[in-house]
Design a protein around this motif. Structure first.
Motif, mmCIF file in Angstrom:
data_model
loop_
_atom_site.group_PDB
_atom_site.id
_atom_site.type_symbol
_atom_site.label_atom_id
_atom_site.label_comp_id
_atom_site.label_asym_id
_atom_site.label_seq_id
_atom_site.Cartn_x
_atom_site.Cartn_y
_atom_site.Cartn_z
ATOM 1 N N UNK A 22 -3.663 4.829 -6.646
ATOM 2 C CA UNK A 22 -2.547 5.699 -5.921
ATOM 3 C C UNK A 22 -3.324 6.108 -4.891
ATOM 4 N N UNK A 23 -4.380 6.910 -5.290
ATOM 5 C CA UNK A 23 -5.355 7.809 -4.410
ATOM 6 C C UNK A 23 -5.811 6.933 -3.265
ATOM 7 N N UNK A 24 -6.585 5.798 -3.413
ATOM 8 C CA UNK A 24 -7.068 4.781 -2.466
ATOM 9 C C UNK A 24 -6.015 4.475 -1.439
ATOM 10 N N UNK A 25 -4.776 4.102 -1.848
ATOM 11 C CA UNK A 25 -3.596 4.028 -1.028
ATOM 12 C C UNK A 25 -3.198 4.767 -0.130
ATOM 13 N N UNK A 26 -3.156 6.130 -0.848
ATOM 14 C CA UNK A 26 -3.034 7.411 -0.038
ATOM 15 C C UNK A 26 -4.100 7.512 1.049
ATOM 16 N N UNK A 27 -5.229 7.272 0.713
ATOM 17 C CA UNK A 27 -6.361 7.471 1.761
ATOM 18 C C UNK A 27 -6.131 6.467 2.831
ATOM 19 N N UNK A 28 -5.602 5.236 2.465
ATOM 20 C CA UNK A 28 -5.286 4.195 3.408
ATOM 21 C C UNK A 28 -4.331 4.714 4.425
ATOM 22 N N UNK B 211 0.798 -1.183 0.125
ATOM 23 C CA UNK B 211 0.050 -0.075 0.059
ATOM 24 C C UNK B 211 0.857 1.257 0.089
ATOM 25 N N UNK B 212 1.929 1.298 0.732
ATOM 26 C CA UNK B 212 2.848 2.437 0.945
ATOM 27 C C UNK B 212 3.604 2.556 -0.442
ATOM 28 N N UNK B 213 3.817 1.604 -1.278
ATOM 29 C CA UNK B 213 4.610 1.784 -2.361
ATOM 30 C C UNK B 213 3.610 2.246 -3.418
ATOM 31 N N UNK B 214 2.711 1.667 -3.471
ATOM 32 C CA UNK B 214 1.432 2.144 -4.347
ATOM 33 C C UNK B 214 1.119 3.871 -4.041
ATOM 34 N N UNK B 215 1.095 4.329 -2.771
ATOM 35 C CA UNK B 215 0.630 5.793 -2.259
ATOM 36 C C UNK B 215 1.793 6.441 -2.834
ATOM 37 N N UNK B 216 3.092 5.835 -2.417
ATOM 38 C CA UNK B 216 4.305 7.120 -2.957
ATOM 39 C C UNK B 216 4.446 7.065 -4.357
ATOM 40 N N UNK B 217 4.155 6.117 -5.118
ATOM 41 C CA UNK B 217 4.126 6.011 -6.666
ATOM 42 C C UNK B 217 3.444 7.190 -7.330
ATOM 43 N N UNK B 218 2.229 7.787 -6.495
ATOM 44 C CA UNK B 218 1.491 8.681 -7.063
ATOM 45 C C UNK B 218 1.771 9.921 -6.172
ATOM 46 N N UNK B 219 2.905 10.150 -5.524
ATOM 47 C CA UNK B 219 3.006 11.172 -4.663
ATOM 48 C C UNK B 219 4.154 12.060 -5.358
ATOM 49 N N UNK C 134 8.792 -1.623 -9.993
ATOM 50 C CA UNK C 134 8.439 -2.950 -10.868
ATOM 51 C C UNK C 134 7.030 -2.925 -10.819
ATOM 52 N N UNK C 135 6.280 -2.095 -10.410
ATOM 53 C CA UNK C 135 4.752 -1.881 -10.734
ATOM 54 C C UNK C 135 4.466 -1.593 -12.133
ATOM 55 N N UNK C 136 5.338 -0.847 -12.829
ATOM 56 C CA UNK C 136 4.773 -0.138 -14.083
ATOM 57 C C UNK C 136 3.704 0.801 -13.937
ATOM 58 N N UNK C 137 3.002 0.907 -14.972
ATOM 59 C CA UNK C 137 2.028 1.879 -15.115
ATOM 60 C C UNK C 137 0.755 1.607 -13.879
ATOM 61 N N UNK C 138 0.314 2.282 -13.256
ATOM 62 C CA UNK C 138 -0.776 2.169 -12.379
ATOM 63 C C UNK C 138 -1.766 3.164 -12.284
ATOM 64 N N UNK C 139 -3.092 2.783 -12.058
ATOM 65 C CA UNK C 139 -4.233 3.756 -12.307
ATOM 66 C C UNK C 139 -3.895 4.811 -11.025
#
Length: 343
Positions: free
Chosen positions: A310-316, A267-275, A301-306
């Motif tokens: 990212x926003x949902x992970x940041x909310x988490x 979750x943190x990796x996904x949140x920071x990818x969009x930060x 390694x995630x490649x392109x993500x929606x």
């Protein structure tokens, strides 16, 4: 000219206050009853609706008496005076006593069966601000009735000279007469609790900011944009009260480290990818060099993500921060005040 009220029909004697109120609203119908329904709470509407559904057939004599009685009572009033007492008497005529007590306690102030229960639910800062203007002996009596931990927090908020004076009086205090306790209770009830209840009515914008905090980013922005068009002042106020992912940048390094320690790494990796890069740097700085390197590799390694993911992970992460703050493990910088903190 006053209205002459006929004798109460026998059929009406079996009706209690709640049933009479329900019958009157049924008689008034949609057009004339709507303004009254609009003033009722959800619980009151449920109570009256339930009673109304069980009324059965209403004889013409009952209908006529209810309307004449209502008209007579209203027309005989030179003026109306709204108070806690008149409100309580009115509610007592249309709903059970336990409901009346519950509603009146909510109106009057903090919950609790006794005055001292209620006082224990008042913030020590608020209570100390009131007590510092009272006679030390009165303060001593009040603190002696509070739970020790609450009394200790109140004493810590009082100016030191007042606190020492109060403690000295509490040490010398003998059994307090019942009349004195009653007088103090009445003073607290009439002067403090009433004013506190009025002052503590929560700004609805604060509640709405919490609702917006729970929304996903796209819904949040679309709703706020719509509010901007209709009530821009409210939209701006809600934005100011919300705690967002970007507000995490204001936390102390120790708080960031605690979040990193407790967060789900995916979750943190996904949140920071969009930060933004600045925020990534703040989080990486709280990790060991190896952990930061692994996190960067996971993000790459995630490649392109929606963006939505990212926003949902940041909310988490925001929800995690609030949970940690509620547990007292970190403090959050209040976005309403750059120098204040909330726990």
């Amino acid at each position: 000219m006053s209205t002459i009220l006929a004798a109460e029909p026998p059929e009406l004697k079996k009706f209690n206050g709640l049933q009479k109120a329900a019958a009157l609203l049924l008689v008034l119908g949609k057009e004339h009853g709507a303004p009254i329904w609009a003033q009722l709470s959800v619980e009151e509407v449920k109570e009256l609706s339930s009673a109304m559904s069980q009324l059965g057939r209403l004889p013409a004599s009952v209908v006529e008496h209810l309307l004449v009685q209502f008209t007579s009572e209203v027309s005989s009033m030179a003026s109306l005076h709204g108070s806690y007492e008149t409100t309580e008497r009115l509610l007592a005529g249309i709903m059970p006593n336990d409901k009346v007590r519950e509603i009146m306690e909510d109106i009057r102030g903090p919950s609790g069966r006794t005055m001292w229960d209620k006082l224990s639910n008042v913030s020590e800062t608020v209570l100390a601000a009131y007590l510092k203007n009272e006679y030390p002996q009165t303060v001593a009596v009040i603190l002696s009735k509070l739970k020790p931990d609450h009394a200790a927090r109140v004493l810590a908020e009082l100016p030191q000279d007042i606190g020492v004076d109060v403690i000295t009086r509490m040490l010398r205090m003998e059994t307090v007469q019942k009349e004195v306790i009653q007088e103090v209770e009445q003073t607290l009830k009439s002067e403090f609790m009433t004013n506190l209840s009025r002052a503590q009515r929560r700004d609805p914008h604060e509640s709405m900011a919490e609702v917006f905090n729970a929304m996903d980013r796209s819904t949040e922005e679309s709703m706020l944009t719509a509010l901007d068009a209709k009530v821009p002042e409210s939209a701006e106020r809600i934005r100011a009260l919300m705690f967002t992912f970007e507000d995490l940048m204001n936390l102390l390094p120790a708080a960031i480290a605690t979040i990193v320690k407790n967060a789900d790494k995916r979750q943190m990796a996904l949140a920071l990818k969009g930060a933004p890069e600045e925020m990534r740097g703040i989080f990486f700085a709280s990790m060991t060099e190896r952990a930061a390197k692994l996190m960067r590799e996971d993000m790459a390694g995630m490649g392109p993500v929606r963006a939505r993911d990212c926003e949902e992970a940041q909310s988490g992460l925001v929800r995690l921060a609030k949970t940690l703050a509620d547990a007292g493990e970190i403090v959050l910088v209040d976005p309403k005040n750059d120098e204040a903190v909330i726990i």
